[in-house]
Design a protein around this motif. Structure first.
Motif, mmCIF file in Angstrom:
data_model
loop_
_atom_site.group_PDB
_atom_site.id
_atom_site.type_symbol
_atom_site.label_atom_id
_atom_site.label_comp_id
_atom_site.label_asym_id
_atom_site.label_seq_id
_atom_site.Cartn_x
_atom_site.Cartn_y
_atom_site.Cartn_z
ATOM 1 N N CYS A 1 -6.249 -32.184 0.388
ATOM 2 C CA CYS A 1 -7.481 -32.516 1.116
ATOM 3 C C CYS A 1 -7.380 -32.071 2.579
ATOM 4 C CB CYS A 1 -7.739 -34.016 1.045
ATOM 5 S SG CYS A 1 -8.219 -34.598 -0.610
ATOM 6 N N PHE A 2 -6.229 -32.310 3.192
ATOM 7 C CA PHE A 2 -6.031 -31.904 4.585
ATOM 8 C C PHE A 2 -6.225 -30.395 4.747
ATOM 9 C CE2 PHE A 2 -2.780 -29.897 7.313
ATOM 10 C CZ PHE A 2 -3.332 -30.209 8.560
ATOM 11 N N LEU A 3 -5.621 -29.604 3.850
ATOM 12 C CA LEU A 3 -5.715 -28.154 3.981
ATOM 13 C C LEU A 3 -7.134 -27.650 3.738
ATOM 14 C CD1 LEU A 3 -2.387 -26.948 2.327
ATOM 15 C CD2 LEU A 3 -3.035 -26.830 4.736
ATOM 16 N N ALA A 4 -7.838 -28.283 2.812
ATOM 17 C CA ALA A 4 -9.222 -27.863 2.576
ATOM 18 C C ALA A 4 -10.071 -28.062 3.835
ATOM 19 C CB ALA A 4 -9.815 -28.634 1.397
ATOM 20 N N VAL A 5 -9.922 -29.213 4.490
ATOM 21 C CA VAL A 5 -10.679 -29.471 5.724
ATOM 22 C C VAL A 5 -10.205 -28.538 6.840
ATOM 23 C CG1 VAL A 5 -11.282 -31.188 7.469
ATOM 24 C CG2 VAL A 5 -11.092 -31.868 5.065
ATOM 25 N N LEU B 1 1.104 -29.432 11.250
ATOM 26 C CA LEU B 1 1.249 -29.763 9.825
ATOM 27 C C LEU B 1 0.836 -28.623 8.909
ATOM 28 C CD1 LEU B 1 1.931 -31.918 7.688
ATOM 29 C CD2 LEU B 1 -0.433 -32.746 7.901
ATOM 30 N N LEU B 2 0.056 -27.657 9.412
ATOM 31 C CA LEU B 2 -0.509 -26.609 8.553
ATOM 32 C C LEU B 2 0.570 -25.864 7.746
ATOM 33 C CD1 LEU B 2 -3.360 -24.855 10.575
ATOM 34 C CD2 LEU B 2 -3.535 -26.006 8.350
ATOM 35 N N ALA B 3 1.550 -25.275 8.411
ATOM 36 C CA ALA B 3 2.548 -24.453 7.711
ATOM 37 C C ALA B 3 3.375 -25.267 6.724
ATOM 38 C CB ALA B 3 3.447 -23.739 8.721
ATOM 39 N N PRO B 4 3.923 -26.442 7.118
ATOM 40 C CA PRO B 4 4.675 -27.228 6.129
ATOM 41 C C PRO B 4 3.824 -27.642 4.930
ATOM 42 C CG PRO B 4 5.101 -28.035 8.351
ATOM 43 C CD PRO B 4 3.982 -27.055 8.453
ATOM 44 N N ALA B 5 2.557 -27.996 5.187
ATOM 45 C CA ALA B 5 1.692 -28.419 4.083
ATOM 46 C C ALA B 5 1.470 -27.265 3.108
ATOM 47 C CB ALA B 5 0.357 -28.925 4.635
ATOM 48 N N ARG B 6 1.267 -26.058 3.631
ATOM 49 C CA ARG B 6 1.063 -24.899 2.743
ATOM 50 C C ARG B 6 2.323 -24.620 1.926
ATOM 51 N NH1 ARG B 6 -3.838 -22.994 4.078
ATOM 52 N NH2 ARG B 6 -4.445 -22.928 6.290
ATOM 53 N N ARG B 7 3.494 -24.737 2.565
ATOM 54 C CA ARG B 7 4.740 -24.511 1.825
ATOM 55 C C ARG B 7 4.904 -25.527 0.696
ATOM 56 N NH1 ARG B 7 7.014 -23.454 6.957
ATOM 57 N NH2 ARG B 7 7.889 -25.559 7.064
ATOM 58 N N ILE B 8 4.589 -26.778 0.986
ATOM 59 C CA ILE B 8 4.734 -27.825 -0.034
ATOM 60 C C ILE B 8 3.812 -27.549 -1.217
ATOM 61 C CG2 ILE B 8 4.309 -30.275 -0.523
ATOM 62 C CD1 ILE B 8 5.271 -30.837 2.358
#
Length: 298
Positions: free
Chosen positions: A8-12, A64-71
């Motif tokens: 949800c975070f990445l979509a927003v 948080l963007l890069a770590p979230a994408r990696r996860i």
């Protein structure tokens, strides 16, 4: 921190608009906002600056963007790996083999499996004779074993090929120029053979063929593999009865002659019924498609 929160975070973060992000995730906006707020509470900081006119990432959100994408990328990889394992596209398969029959069949099988299913690792265990291979398969130490047929009732098997015994003679032997060799002509000869204690189906077949011809062969030396065995023949230690595929081992001082009697050995791939994994089924399917003798076998 849950995967759904990060999704949800990445979509927003990508859309910078809660309405468009909700549509992208096929959900309504209120649940999306709740997911983002839940993540912010867990992290103890705001991830977005919100106003009636715009949405922007805070410094914490940017971080948080890069770590979230990696996860999420790793989660997708894990999901694909599990799916591939479930349908037999990845896995580890151990195969026991010995003798020149396996040398002819196994490379073809392994190369095709590697080409069609690179996620399947085939671990090859050499000098595992037929009876030993059957026991290790039954005990779960191996997934497959090259065995003589028929095999013990607890195992399933797939026929691969039929081999014939031939006679290996030292160059210059009295029978080296004969069109065929009658086994009875070898009664007075010294033999080299595969080890008695290792469960070699070829050794057993040779002994039966000699007994049927009316004599017990005088085995003066044993060797664990075809190359060493034929080296002993070349050195004039004795003669040997070997499978016709041993002719692939080229030694200048060894002459291969067919036998007058047709002595055969059926060879197949054995596996344990209770221990069939998706990867095993995949390898079996490749084997059935690769070897003509196996075609149409249930």
């Amino acid at each position: 921190m849950e995967i759904r929160h990060l999704r949800c975070f990445l979509a927003v973060a990508d859309e910078l608009h809660f309405g468009r992000a909700a549509a992208r995730l096929h959900m309504t906006q209120p649940p999306l906002s709740q997911q983002v707020r839940s993540l912010e509470r867990e992290l103890g900081t705001r991830l977005f600056e919100r106003s009636s006119r715009r949405v922007a990432l805070t410094a914490a959100g940017e971080a948080l963007l890069a770590p979230a994408r990696r996860i999420l990328d790793e989660e997708a990889v894990a999901s694909r790996v599990v799916d591939a394992a479930r349908v037999g596209q990845v896995g580890r398969v151990r195969i026991g083999f010995a003798g020149t029959t396996a040398y002819g069949v196994l490379p073809t099988l392994r190369r095709r499996v590697a080409r069609e299913f690179p996620g399947i690792e085939m671990v090859l265990h050499s000098q595992v004779y037929s009876e030993a291979a059957a026991g290790l398969v039954q005990d779960g130490e191996l997934e497959f074993g090259f065995v003589s047929l028929p095999v013990r009732p607890a195992l399933d098997w797939l026929p691969l090929t039929v081999e014939r015994l031939v006679c290996a003679l030292p160059a210059g032997h009295r029978l080296s120029e004969a069109d065929h060799v009658d086994i009875t002509e070898l009664a007075a000869e010294e033999f080299v053979a595969f080890p008695h204690a290792r469960g070699s189906a070829v050794r057993d077949l040779v002994m039966r063929a000699c007994h049927d011809a009316g004599f017990t062969p005088d085995v003066v030396q044993e060797s664990p593999d075809p190359f060493s065995l034929l080296t002993m023949v070349a050195a004039d230690v004795g003669v040997a009865l070997v499978l016709e595929s041993a002719g692939r081992v080229q030694l200048d001082q060894v002459v291969i002659r067919p036998l007058r009697d047709d002595v055969q050995l059926a060879v197949g791939l054995a596996w344990s019924r209770p221990a069939v994994s998706p990867a095993v089924l995949t390898v079996l399917d490749v084997a059935r498609r690769t070897f003509p003798v196996a075609a149409g076998t249930p």
